[in-house]
Design a protein around this motif. Structure first.
Motif, PDB file in Angstrom:
ATOM      1  N   UNK A 188     -30.613  17.675  44.918  1.00 34.04           N
ATOM      2  CA  UNK A 188     -30.189  18.773  44.264  1.00 34.04           C
ATOM      3  C   UNK A 188     -31.187  19.009  42.818  1.00 34.04           C
ATOM      4  N   UNK A 189     -32.141  19.945  42.783  1.00 31.40           N
ATOM      5  CA  UNK A 189     -32.464  19.715  42.047  1.00 31.40           C
ATOM      6  C   UNK A 189     -32.136  21.028  41.350  1.00 31.40           C
ATOM      7  N   UNK A 190     -32.680  21.343  39.421  1.00 35.19           N
ATOM      8  CA  UNK A 190     -32.761  22.622  38.807  1.00 35.19           C
ATOM      9  C   UNK A 190     -34.292  23.060  38.070  1.00 35.19           C
ATOM     10  N   UNK A 191     -34.630  23.827  38.150  1.00 36.36           N
ATOM     11  CA  UNK A 191     -35.539  24.154  38.159  1.00 36.36           C
ATOM     12  C   UNK A 191     -35.509  25.517  36.377  1.00 36.36           C
ATOM     13  N   UNK A 192     -36.862  25.906  35.932  1.00 34.19           N
ATOM     14  CA  UNK A 192     -37.353  26.635  35.013  1.00 34.19           C
ATOM     15  C   UNK A 192     -36.996  27.624  35.359  1.00 34.19           C
ATOM     16  N   UNK A 193     -36.057  28.474  34.114  1.00 36.88           N
ATOM     17  CA  UNK A 193     -35.817  29.993  33.641  1.00 36.88           C
ATOM     18  C   UNK A 193     -35.668  30.663  32.638  1.00 36.88           C
ATOM     19  N   UNK A 194     -36.385  31.468  32.087  1.00 37.02           N
ATOM     20  CA  UNK A 194     -37.003  31.486  30.441  1.00 37.02           C
ATOM     21  C   UNK A 194     -37.345  32.969  30.589  1.00 37.02           C
ATOM     22  N   UNK A 195     -36.731  33.467  29.209  1.00 38.84           N
ATOM     23  CA  UNK A 195     -36.766  34.805  28.641  1.00 38.84           C
ATOM     24  C   UNK A 195     -36.890  35.059  27.921  1.00 38.84           C
ATOM     25  N   UNK A 196     -36.960  36.130  26.949  1.00 40.14           N
ATOM     26  CA  UNK A 196     -37.832  36.549  25.785  1.00 40.14           C
ATOM     27  C   UNK A 196     -36.059  37.443  25.297  1.00 40.14           C
ATOM     28  N   UNK A 197     -36.200  36.923  24.134  1.00 46.09           N
ATOM     29  CA  UNK A 197     -35.415  38.065  23.306  1.00 46.09           C
ATOM     30  C   UNK A 197     -35.906  38.272  22.111  1.00 46.09           C
ATOM     31  N   UNK A 198     -36.178  39.688  21.282  1.00 44.93           N
ATOM     32  CA  UNK A 198     -36.637  40.062  21.020  1.00 44.93           C
ATOM     33  C   UNK A 198     -37.988  38.775  20.510  1.00 44.93           C
ATOM     34  N   UNK A 199     -37.845  37.814  19.602  1.00 46.94           N
ATOM     35  CA  UNK A 199     -38.723  37.184  19.255  1.00 46.94           C
ATOM     36  C   UNK A 199     -38.805  35.649  19.577  1.00 46.94           C
ATOM     37  N   UNK A 200     -37.507  35.455  20.241  1.00 48.85           N
ATOM     38  CA  UNK A 200     -37.176  34.052  20.432  1.00 48.85           C
ATOM     39  C   UNK A 200     -36.938  34.172  21.719  1.00 48.85           C
ATOM     40  N   UNK A 201     -37.917  32.785  22.562  1.00 43.96           N
ATOM     41  CA  UNK A 201     -38.267  32.752  23.807  1.00 43.96           C
ATOM     42  C   UNK A 201     -36.856  31.196  24.143  1.00 43.96           C
ATOM     43  N   UNK A 202     -35.807  32.103  25.065  1.00 47.55           N
ATOM     44  CA  UNK A 202     -34.587  31.339  25.408  1.00 47.55           C
ATOM     45  C   UNK A 202     -35.380  30.383  27.323  1.00 47.55           C
ATOM     46  N   UNK A 203     -34.745  29.145  26.862  1.00 44.12           N
ATOM     47  CA  UNK A 203     -34.902  28.043  28.029  1.00 44.12           C
ATOM     48  C   UNK A 203     -33.981  28.330  28.417  1.00 44.12           C
ATOM     49  N   UNK A 204     -33.615  27.742  29.647  1.00 44.10           N
ATOM     50  CA  UNK A 204     -32.291  27.198  30.391  1.00 44.10           C
ATOM     51  C   UNK A 204     -33.094  26.754  31.885  1.00 44.10           C
ATOM     52  N   UNK A 205     -32.055  25.955  32.121  1.00 42.16           N
ATOM     53  CA  UNK A 205     -32.187  25.232  33.631  1.00 42.16           C
ATOM     54  C   UNK A 205     -31.638  26.198  34.820  1.00 42.16           C
ATOM     55  N   UNK A 206     -31.597  26.171  36.026  1.00 40.89           N
ATOM     56  CA  UNK A 206     -30.681  27.110  37.005  1.00 40.89           C
ATOM     57  C   UNK A 206     -30.844  25.774  38.383  1.00 40.89           C
ATOM     58  N   UNK A 207     -29.075  25.912  39.363  1.00 39.04           N
ATOM     59  CA  UNK A 207     -30.055  25.106  40.293  1.00 39.04           C
ATOM     60  C   UNK A 207     -30.604  26.284  41.806  1.00 39.04           C
ATOM     61  N   UNK A 208     -31.539  25.374  42.182  1.00 42.85           N
ATOM     62  CA  UNK A 208     -33.003  25.341  42.824  1.00 42.85           C
ATOM     63  C   UNK A 208     -32.899  25.011  44.115  1.00 42.85           C
ATOM     64  N   UNK A 209     -32.084  24.039  44.644  1.00 45.27           N
ATOM     65  CA  UNK A 209     -31.858  24.052  45.951  1.00 45.27           C
ATOM     66  C   UNK A 209     -31.360  23.317  46.462  1.00 45.27           C
TER      67      UNK A 209
ATOM     68  N   UNK B 125     -47.801  29.744  27.739  1.00 48.32           N
ATOM     69  CA  UNK B 125     -46.190  29.200  28.061  1.00 48.32           C
ATOM     70  C   UNK B 125     -47.161  27.362  28.547  1.00 48.32           C
ATOM     71  N   UNK B 126     -47.607  26.391  28.077  1.00 49.73           N
ATOM     72  CA  UNK B 126     -48.198  25.425  28.897  1.00 49.73           C
ATOM     73  C   UNK B 126     -46.831  24.817  29.903  1.00 49.73           C
ATOM     74  N   UNK B 127     -47.532  24.879  30.684  1.00 51.43           N
ATOM     75  CA  UNK B 127     -46.742  24.375  31.925  1.00 51.43           C
ATOM     76  C   UNK B 127     -47.026  22.272  32.317  1.00 51.43           C
ATOM     77  N   UNK B 128     -46.222  21.180  32.180  1.00 51.79           N
ATOM     78  CA  UNK B 128     -46.722  19.819  33.248  1.00 51.79           C
ATOM     79  C   UNK B 128     -45.222  20.184  33.542  1.00 51.79           C
ATOM     80  N   UNK B 129     -45.510  17.928  34.630  1.00 51.27           N
ATOM     81  CA  UNK B 129     -44.238  17.834  35.271  1.00 51.27           C
ATOM     82  C   UNK B 129     -45.243  16.875  35.968  1.00 51.27           C
ATOM     83  N   UNK B 130     -44.406  15.693  35.690  1.00 51.79           N
ATOM     84  CA  UNK B 130     -43.935  14.044  36.895  1.00 51.79           C
ATOM     85  C   UNK B 130     -43.257  14.103  38.493  1.00 51.79           C
ATOM     86  N   UNK B 131     -43.682  13.205  38.707  1.00 52.30           N
ATOM     87  CA  UNK B 131     -42.701  13.163  39.728  1.00 52.30           C
ATOM     88  C   UNK B 131     -43.509  11.872  40.531  1.00 52.30           C
TER      89      UNK B 131
END
Length: 1009
Positions: A631-652, A538-544
């Protein structure tokens, strides 16, 4: 009448380099008879008859000089550049000041000093040459960085590096892309009076780098080239093949006894007898390094237009296989006088740097690298087998720890960093009325960093993934606008003002991405086409981004030319901090008294200059990264079967009150010159307190988090600086000058938000499995960089000794013995103590410069006293818990009662489960002959003087002699100095897989046209 006149001829040269000076005004004193020098510095004039005519020579940027004419009517005069006079200027924040008027603590390094020593980075010239400044080569790998501390360590979690200002552009980091040959001067601003003009970025000091400008009245071409070789200064003395075979047999024998097994020994005695010395893996991975540098510069212009254009190429091959650094730069500086009221300046540099690295160790972990693996690899194994192929991995298994061939990895894997950087600043200046000027500037610092890494399937690390590739990019952009009004003038004969007021705006943007793939069907393309990897991650990118808006002002007031006052105020508004503390205010004041200008001092001819200084001010530190107050949110991803599911969770948890760290600083100094400036002394005492430290503070976990970033805690630094310059001998053809500086700093943690201590520091988890990775402690009343661990008492010799001690830990004879500090008869975390301190008691440097006619000699000695080093290399190479190669000292390990009280038995695992211990914290003090340079000014034949103005050759030796008790590669080390990981800034003086410092010899030539 004609018989009463006489003809006078002569030549005018630059005293610094013997180059001719065209356009010099030459006048016979007391007359109107005069002339100017031609392109070769020659002149001719007619003078009224006189027994002793005196000439007056003047030229912009040089001291006005008088010269007597001899009976032959010919004279050669050498003009000195105005670099040491009190009326000369030094660069300070947003302007310049006469040296005599400076109220703060400011140190300068000139272009001549920079040119004395071939260096890779601009900040290396500060090492040992400026009092109050400690420069440590964090890693001697080509293109590696340095760590700079100006008057101590102020911060715990924020940065401690100074602010770099290049040609007026603040925040211009990565000095690898600055060509040292382009530097005109470096000023180091140390106290609050000097740094408060930079407000929230001035707490760690400011380093101002000014590059060369064109000089009016002459057009010059300068060429320099040098080449050199480097070798490792010192190597570890390791076991040879028979010694290591016996060590492995000893490990297995002891394991069999303790576990009641009968596993065969790895080697028979016949096999050991047939072994030679085996492979010296240090020699296999190390090579003779090489470096070369080429510099071409064009400088000159008229009073209306001045230019400086330079080209530079630097190439360095490291002493470790497949490491290197290359830099190419082009610089163009232009200054244009558009009219009597308007001036325009343009400074620019375009640079490309390229680094080859070896950063991953051969067993696939992140700790160490090929150099450390070369120390640990089995010396019985050859680099290549009988068919010429690389030995694939360490053998015999499982007797040795698994690892890949470090030479194969170094020569087969690729890991490069390519940086393209453009730094441009354009300014226009308009003189509104006499003494009042408006200056508007705009600039940009564009920085692109690209990483390409490929680990082929043919080496051990890449076999499991069938090859792995990484491509990553990190692009930084900084935009700057500055607007200043400056008034400089005299109110009357006794009162003078210099006032600066300004408004600046700067924005920082960072963009990054990375892509990875593995499982390649071919290694031929490396990382150039990662799409052919069957497994694309999975590629990653960011900007600040963050912005800084500022208002500032400074008033310099002179009363009777001897009472000097400076008042500064800056207001900084930063997007990095909370909405309740967006703006910070940073005032300072200073007073200096030029006692030498009092009438009564004229009766003291011994004293040439005397000035007393005092200052106090507040500066800040905002280096915490973007968005930390939110207050920021961070990436939270997991795989269900063959599908990648992506969500956000508070990180601080956000903190709307987050603000700057604040450093208040007081300085008391004296500047003294004696015997017509033959002896010059500068001494300072300072006291700094940093409060509102940016700390992670523990909070109840019912909040969903364990900590929050807050302003809490304080740190103190106080110290003394001393600088001495002497003209020991100045007898015409022979001269001898000495420069000495001495600094001591005492650092102390004052508070930690109510905590007594917290554990910090980085270490490899492969070193400390099952034990804390912390190597240091932050403790109230102690300095930052205090190593924390167990006190080593020797080796347990007999079961009776263990029984008599009452110790309840499971230890056996031959295991290390540690102090039971709390007396509870067990060794645990409660028995740890401070076992060393990284920060030195004092540092110093001495430079002696000699000249005898055309021959020059410069000798620079650097010293650090009272610092300790955590030698993690030795932790592995001398311990019994790993089955890797060892130091030769392990040959004399414990094998029975009385055999050793320093080296444990072969299979001891006690240290592995303990952590760091006092026996691997070593004395890091050293005295080093850092550089020695001998040069020769080549006489230019008269037939060539129209083309060649000056020529010289030189030979330089670097790191020639080092006196130290440290057993590692080099005592100048800080392995985690460049790391951005949390805690890296607190892992001072840690040696783990650091590139060794090298002894270098360089020969070069300089030619001026």
């Amino acid at each position: 009448m004609q018989a009463q006149n006489r003809q006078i001829t002569g030549r005018v040269l630059n005293a610094a380099d013997s180059s001719p000076l065209p356009g010099v005004t030459v006048v016979v004193k007391g007359t109107t008879s005069g002339s100017t020098t031609d392109s070769e510095g020659k002149f001719a004039l007619t003078s009224p008859a006189s027994d002793n005519p005196t000439l007056v020579l003047s030229y912009i940027g040089f001291e006005t000089t008088e010269a007597k004419v001899g009976s032959d009517g010919n004279v050669t005069v050498r003009l000195k550049e105005q670099t040491t006079a009190l009326n000369d200027v030094v660069v300070v924040g947003y302007g310049t000041q006469r040296k005599r008027d400076v109220t703060g603590s400011v140190a300068s390094v000139t272009a001549e000093q920079v040119a004395e020593v071939p260096i890779t980075r601009a900040d290396q010239i500060l090492q040992g040459r400026v009092s109050g400044v400690q420069v440590t080569q964090t890693n001697s790998e080509p293109g590696g960085g340095t760590s700079i501390r100006i008057r101590g360590t102020n911060s715990i979690n924020s940065g401690n590096e100074p602010l770099f200002v290049v040609d007026g552009f603040p925040g211009a980091g990565d000095l690898n892309s600055i060509n040292p040959s382009d530097i005109e001067s470096i000023e180091v601003l140390k106290d609050a009076s000097a740094t408060a003009i930079y407000g929230s970025r001035g707490a760690n000091g400011v380093v101002i780098i000014t590059t060369k400008k064109g000089k009016a009245g002459r057009n010059a071409i300068n060429f320099e080239a040098y080449t050199g070789v480097s070798n490792v200064r010192h190597k570890y003395d390791l076991m040879n093949a028979p010694q290591f075979a016996n060590y492995l047999n000893d490990v297995q024998t002891l394991n069999n006894l303790e576990n009641k097994t009968n596993t065969p020994l790895p080697y028979t005695q016949d096999q050991i007898a047939a072994l030679g010395k085996g492979t010296d893996w240090q020699d296999a991975i190390l090579q003779q390094g090489r470096q070369s540098n080429y510099q071409l510069g064009f400088n000159g212009g008229t009073e209306e237009t001045r230019y400086n254009l330079s080209f530079n190429y630097f190439d360095q091959e490291g002493i470790v296989l497949n490491t290197g650094f290359q830099r190419g730069t082009v610089r163009l500086n232009l200054d244009k006088k558009v009219s009597n009221k308007i001036n325009v300046s343009f400074s620019s540099q375009l640079a490309r740097t390229f680094r080859k690295l070896t950063t991953v160790n051969t067993n696939g972990g992140s700790a160490g690298g090929v150099l450390l693996d070369a120390l640990r690899f089995n010396p019985i194994q050859p680099v290549r087998d009988e068919f010429g192929n690389y030995t694939f991995q360490n053998q015999p298994l499982p007797a040795v720890e698994i690892a890949g061939n470090p030479v194969a990895y170094a020569e087969s894997a690729k890991d490069t960093r390519t940086i393209l950087r453009a730094l441009v600043n354009v300014a226009g200046e308009y003189e509104i009325t006499k003494g009042l000027k408006l200056r508007i500037s705009g600039g940009a610092d564009l920085f692109g960093n690209q990483r390409n890494q490929f680990i082929p399937s043919t080496v051990y690390v890449g076999q499991n993934t069938n090859g792995a590739a990484t491509k990553a990019s990190n692009n930084n952009y900084s935009w700057l606008n500055e607007n200043t009004l400056t008034y400089d003038g005299k109110i009357n004969a006794n009162n003078a003002l210099n006032v600066v007021a300004g408004l600046t705006f700067q924005q920082f943007v960072n963009e990054n991405y990375s892509a990875q793939a593995n499982n390649f069907f071919t290694n031929a393309l490396g990382s150039d086409n990662i799409g052919i990897g069957a497994n694309v991650l999975t590629p990653e990118s960011g900007k600040n981004q963050n912005t800084l808006a500022s208002y500032f002002g400074r008033v310099n007031y002179r009363l009777f030319e001897r009472y000097l006052f400076t008042f500064t105020m800056r207001a900084d508004g930063s997007s990095r901090f909370g909405p309740n503390n967006k703006w910070g205010y940073f005032p300072s004041g200073a007073f200096a008294y030029r006692l030498i200008d009092e009438k009564f001092m004229q009766s003291v001819p011994t004293i040439s200059d005397l000035k007393l200084r005092a200052s106090y001010g507040i500066t800040g530190n905002q280096e915490i990264g973007s968005y930390r107050s939110l207050g920021r949110y961070g990436l939270n991803a997991y795989t269900s079967g063959a599908t990648r599911l992506v969500g956000l969770t508070p990180s601080n948890i956000g903190n709307p009150d987050l603000s700057w760290e604040s450093t208040s600083s007081a300085d008391f100094g004296i500047d003294l010159a004696l015997f017509k400036n033959r002896i010059s002394i500068t001494a300072d005492y300072y006291f700094k307190k940093t409060k509102d430290l940016l700390l992670e503070v523990s909070i109840p976990q019912t909040s969903g988090f364990s900590s929050i970033l807050q302003n809490a805690g304080s740190v103190q630094n106080k110290g003394f600086e001393f600088a001495l310059t002497t003209v020991n001998f100045d007898g015409g053809k022979f001269s001898w000058n000495t420069n000495l500086n001495f600094s001591l700093n005492r650092n102390k943690v004052l508070s930690l938000n109510g905590e007594y201590q917290r554990f910090v520091g980085l270490s490899s988890t492969s070193i400390f499995p099952g034990a804390t990775g912390a190597t240091s402690v932050l403790r109230v009343g102690e300095p930052i960089g205090s190593f924390y661990g167990y006190q080593f008492l020797g080796i347990w010799q007999t079961p009776e000794e263990i029984t008599a001690s009452g110790i309840t830990n499971l230890v056996r004879p031959g295991d290390p013995r540690y102090a039971d500090l709390n007396g509870d008869k067990k060794i645990d975390a409660n028995d740890r103590a401070i076992i060393g301190r990284a920060q030195p008691k004092f540092i110093y440097g001495v430079t002696n410069t000699f000249s005898f006619g055309p021959v020059g000699l410069s000798i620079f000695i650097q010293g650090v006293q009272g610092s300790d080093i955590l030698n993690l290399n030795r932790y592995e190479l001398e311990s019994g818990f790993t089955t890797t190669n060892k130091l030769k000292t392990v040959v004399d390990r414990w094998t029975g009662p009385g055999t050793s009280n320093t080296i444990p038995k072969a299979n001891s695992v006690v240290r592995r489960n303990t952590g760091i211990t006092s026996d691997i914290v070593e004395n890091g003090s050293f005295v080093r002959l850092k550089t020695a340079t001998i040069s020769y000014q080549i006489p230019v034949p008269k037939a060539m003087t129209k083309t060649v103005k000056t020529a010289s050759i030189y030979v330089t030796g670097q790191n020639l002699i080092t006196l130290t008790k440290y057993t590692g590669y080099d005592p100048e080390v800080n392995s985690f100095g460049e790391s951005t990981a949390a805690g890296a800034g607190l892992s001072l003086n840690t040696d783990y897989n650091a590139f060794p410092n090298t002894r270098t010899f360089i020969g070069g030539v300089r030619i001026g046209f």
